[in-house]
Design an enzyme around this catalytic site. Sequence first.
Site, short mmCIF file in Angstrom:
data_model
loop_
_atom_site.label_atom_id
_atom_site.label_comp_id
_atom_site.label_asym_id
_atom_site.label_seq_id
_atom_site.Cartn_x
_atom_site.Cartn_y
_atom_site.Cartn_z
N ASP A 30 26.84 60.00 28.39
CA ASP A 30 27.48 58.71 28.64
C ASP A 30 28.98 58.76 28.31
O ASP A 30 29.51 59.81 27.91
CB ASP A 30 26.75 57.65 27.80
CG ASP A 30 26.61 56.32 28.52
OD1 ASP A 30 27.41 56.05 29.43
OD2 ASP A 30 25.71 55.54 28.15
N ASP B 156 26.37 49.75 35.46
CA ASP B 156 24.91 49.68 35.32
C ASP B 156 24.26 48.76 36.35
O ASP B 156 24.74 47.65 36.62
CB ASP B 156 24.54 49.18 33.92
CG ASP B 156 24.85 50.23 32.86
OD1 ASP B 156 25.42 51.28 33.20
OD2 ASP B 156 24.51 49.98 31.69
#
Length: 414
Positions: free
Chosen positions: A160, A215
Site C-alpha cells: 500500500d 478504493d
Amino acid sequence: MKKRVLTVNGPACAGAIILLCAACACPHGPGKTGALALTPQMGWNSWNKFQGRVSEQLIRETADAMATNGMKAAGYQYVNIDDLWQAQQRDAEGNILTDPTRFPSGIKALADYVHSKGLKLGIYSDAGAHTCGGRPGSRDHETQDAQAYASWGVDYLKYDWCDVDGLQAPAAYKKMSDALRATGRPILFSLCEWGTSKPWTWAKGIGQSWRTTGDILAKFDGLIDHDGKWQEHGVLQILDLQVGLRQYAGPGHWNDPDMLEVGNGMSENEDRAHFTLWCFLCAPLIAGNDLRHMSPETLKILTDKDIIALNQDPLGIEALKYSAQDGVEVWFKPLAHGAWAVCVLNRNKEPRRITFDWRNEKVTDDISKRETKFDTTTYRMRDLWKKQDLGTTETPLNAEVPGHDVLAIRLDKK
Ligand code: GLA
C-alpha cells in the site's frame, strides 16, 4: 550464490533455472517473477468485507470454503490477509510481529494450513512508515520483511501507499520488488498506489499488478462532488477510469481496478455486471465477500467458468469500448483463436433494447492488431450467462438488457 542465480528473470533463463532449481532442490521453485500471473491472479482478500476484523480463524475458514465450494475448481488460488494482521510495534531488532490476539499461531502456521488446502497465502504491507490502518509499514525494513514473508511461506504481497512522506513511488516499489526477488521465493507483488503516479507507465517488471484508482465501494454508481470529480468509486466510475489504460496490461502485468464487491450488497444484476466487466478488463479477480456465508446467486456469479475464461484467456488483452449511446455501451475483447467476447452494458436503471447489426459494424483493435470482418466472416454467438446459442452474426442481435446489467456474448468463428 544460490539466491543470486535463482532470482534471474525471463524466459530465456527458464531452462537453466529449472536445472539449478532441481540441483538445489528448492521446494517452491525459483524467484522468477516473470512467470507469475501470466493470466490475472484469482483469489480473495479480507478488506472489502471485514476491514480490520481479520483473524487466523477467518483466514482458515475462508480457505476451507474456497477449497470446497467450487471456487478453487474455478481457478481461485490466493487467500489474502489485508491490513491489521501486524502487531502495533516491531520487536527490538526491527522484526515485524503478528498481532498476538488475532493471529496467535503466527503466519507460518497459517500458510502451512492454506497450502494444505492446495491454496496460497497472501499478506499486506505498505511502502511507508505505517500502513493505512496505522500498523508498522515496511519503510527501511524492506529486506527484513521480505525475508520474513518468504520464511513463513507467503505467496503474495499487496503493498500500500500510506504515510509515504518524501518517497517516490517507482523507487519505493522497486525496493520491495528487489527484496522479494532476492528471497528466491516467487511472491506475487501487487502494487496498491491507487494510480496516483501512473504506475502503468513504470511498474511492469516491478510487480504483477497495480491499482489504477482509489478504493472501490459496493455501489454500482458512485457520487460526484461539486467540482465534477468522483467522490465515491462505484463500479461505473472505476470502469470509466480504465479508459486509455488497456495498452499497458498483458501477461504478468495487469491493471487492477480494485477487488470485487460481488456479494457485498449490490443487486444480483449489478454484481453480474461488475464481475463481467472485471473479466473483460483482465482485472485480478480477488473476491471481497464472506466466502463462508454467501447466497447461491453470488457463488454462481463468482464461479461462472465461461465468464472467467474471458478473464483468463491466454492472449491477456483487455476489452475496448466500441460504442456508447444513451447509457448503453458495447465492449469487445479479443480472445485466443480468433474469437471475440462482446459485452453490452446497460448503465441505466431501466431496461434497454439493443439492436446490433453485425454486418454494419467493424471493430479495429490496435493492440491485438485484429479486426472483425463481419461481412466476410460468420461467427457463432453464445449468450454466456444464459448459456444459450443465439444463432450467428449473419442475423442482427436484438435483445433487451435489464437495468444495471450486461449481456455477455462469445463469438467463435463458424
Ligand atoms: C487502502 C487500500 C485498501 C486497503 C486499505 C487497508 O485504502 O487501498 O485496499 O488495503 O488501505 O488499510
